[in-house]
Design an enzyme around this catalytic site. Structure first.
Site, short mmCIF file in Angstrom:
data_model
loop_
_atom_site.label_atom_id
_atom_site.label_comp_id
_atom_site.label_asym_id
_atom_site.label_seq_id
_atom_site.Cartn_x
_atom_site.Cartn_y
_atom_site.Cartn_z
N ILE A 12 6.04 1.86 9.09
CA ILE A 12 6.80 0.63 9.33
C ILE A 12 8.05 0.95 10.16
O ILE A 12 8.43 0.20 11.06
CB ILE A 12 7.18 -0.06 8.02
CG1 ILE A 12 5.94 -0.30 7.16
CG2 ILE A 12 7.88 -1.39 8.29
CD1 ILE A 12 6.23 -0.69 5.73
N TYR A 149 6.88 3.73 -8.67
CA TYR A 149 7.24 3.32 -7.31
C TYR A 149 7.94 1.96 -7.35
O TYR A 149 9.04 1.79 -6.81
CB TYR A 149 6.00 3.24 -6.42
CG TYR A 149 6.25 2.51 -5.12
CD1 TYR A 149 7.03 3.09 -4.12
CD2 TYR A 149 5.72 1.24 -4.89
CE1 TYR A 149 7.28 2.41 -2.93
CE2 TYR A 149 5.97 0.56 -3.71
CZ TYR A 149 6.74 1.14 -2.74
OH TYR A 149 6.99 0.47 -1.57
N VAL A 217 -13.59 1.00 -3.91
CA VAL A 217 -12.93 -0.25 -4.26
C VAL A 217 -12.48 -0.14 -5.71
O VAL A 217 -13.30 -0.12 -6.63
CB VAL A 217 -13.87 -1.46 -4.06
CG1 VAL A 217 -13.17 -2.75 -4.50
CG2 VAL A 217 -14.31 -1.56 -2.61
N ARG A 231 -4.34 -9.48 -2.42
CA ARG A 231 -3.02 -9.14 -1.90
C ARG A 231 -2.70 -9.98 -0.66
O ARG A 231 -3.57 -10.54 -0.03
CB ARG A 231 -2.95 -7.65 -1.51
CG ARG A 231 -3.15 -6.67 -2.67
CD ARG A 231 -1.99 -6.68 -3.64
NE ARG A 231 -2.18 -5.71 -4.71
CZ ARG A 231 -2.80 -5.96 -5.86
NH1 ARG A 231 -3.31 -7.17 -6.10
NH2 ARG A 231 -2.92 -5.02 -6.78
#
Length: 338
Positions: A12, A149, A217, A231
């Site tokens: 990012i 996290y 998955v 999501r």
């Protein structure tokens, strides 16, 4: 005046550096390269024709931060640097708290000493934990995090909230973003995970290129339309533009500002597999496996506040996300190691 981008060589971060350079900003990057490559910044130069000044090092290194603030006229910091894998954080919580929480504390302290008051923080939708209300707005409850996290991001948010109250000079902007995907349309920069990817799109694209045999998955028994996790996937370039808009809107605008950056649409893992197959005419082999620790069923945003206050809306749809992901992967089968 320059903008310091911590973690600016990362996924990012590098896309945000492109957007900053493209509007004529002077950029300084600090990155320890623990999960990124200096080649990304070389590619940024190819894309923009401009160069970001680069320091290799850690946000925990006070002396280096002091050197950076002394050598450059910095008036804003965009803070991406940190560890970011949900599953790994469950196995290595102390590393996550040291890097993500202690590192941010050191950075804020050194900013204050240097008289740098504009701060944009790369937070995450994980601060909402297992959300009680969908779509998620900025005033939804935070703190019920399901992994270290997410907890590290929540803790930093609390630190920024308290700091903004105690030190009225600070402009603190928290960007809670959802699931970044895609790559720059040039195919020169993109997501380049070390080892087996933790994020869905790199995993799918590495199966597509033959690097991995099949997609795992994680979880097929969630309370969703097809049993797989849902999501809010957002194109990384839209996300990068969001950082630029936040900086422009709140530069020298004291106080705490919080925004969701997402599309407002939820897609399941299998929706994403089908979308990738359709956009790129490729079949993806997958298997259904056990849930991953710390994951939740459904998470997508209400991004209307960012639209109202920042003038920011995600513009790139699912097809573009898939095309740009594949364009990056097929042109860089080994990522930046090619």
């Amino acid at each position: 005046m320059a903008i310091l981008v911590t973690g600016g060589a990362g996924y990012i971060g590098s896309h945000t550096v492109v957007e900053l350079l493209n509007v004529g900003k002077e950029v300084v990057v600090l990155d320890n390269l623990c999960n990124s490559s200096p080649k990304s910044l070389e590619r940024v130069k190819q894309i923009t024709g401009k160069e970001a000044k680069f320091y290799e090092g850690d946000i925990l290194d006070r002396a280096l931060l002091q050197k950076i603030f002394a050598e450059n006229e910095i008036n804003s910091v965009i803070h991406f640097a940190g560890l970011k894998a949900v599953g790994e954080s469950v196995q290595k919580p102390t590393e996550y708290y040291m890097n993500n929480v202690a590192g941010t504390l050191v950075l804020i302290q050194e900013m204050k000493k240097a008289g740098v008051w504009n701060f944009v923080f790369s937070s995450s939708a994980t601060v909402y934990g297992d959300p009680k209300i969908i779509p998620i707005t900025e005033d939804c409850e935070v703190g019920g995090t399901t992994n270290p996290y997410g907890t590290s991001k929540y803790m930093v948010e609390q630190i920024l909230r308290d700091t903004a109250k105690a030190e009225p000079k600070f402009s603190m902007t928290i960007l809670r973003y959802f699931n970044p995907v895609g790559a720059h349309e040039s195919g020169l920069i993109g997501e380049d995970p070390n080892g087996i990817p933790n994020n869905l799109l790199p995993y799918i694209s590495q199966v597509a290129i033959g690097k991995l045999a099949q997609l795992s998955v994680f979880g097929s028994d969630y309370d969703t339309h097809d049993g797989t996790g849902v999501r809010d996937y957002i194109h990384v370039v839209d996300l990068a533009v969001g950082h630029l808009k936040a900086l422009q809107r709140h530069e020298n605008d004291a106080g705490l500002h919080i925004y969701n950056l997402g599309t407002g649409h939820g897609y399941s893992v299998l929706d994403m597999v089908k979308a990738f197959e359709k956009a790129n005419n490729i079949t993806i082999a997958y298997k259904l496996v056990e849930r991953r620790s710390g994951d939740i069923a459904t998470c997508y945003s209400d991004p209307s506040l960012a639209a109202k206050e920042l003038g920011w809306v995600a513009e790139r749809g699912l097809e573009k996300m898939m095309q740009d992901t594949w364009n990056w992967q097929k042109n860089n089968p080994k990522g930046y190691r090619d």
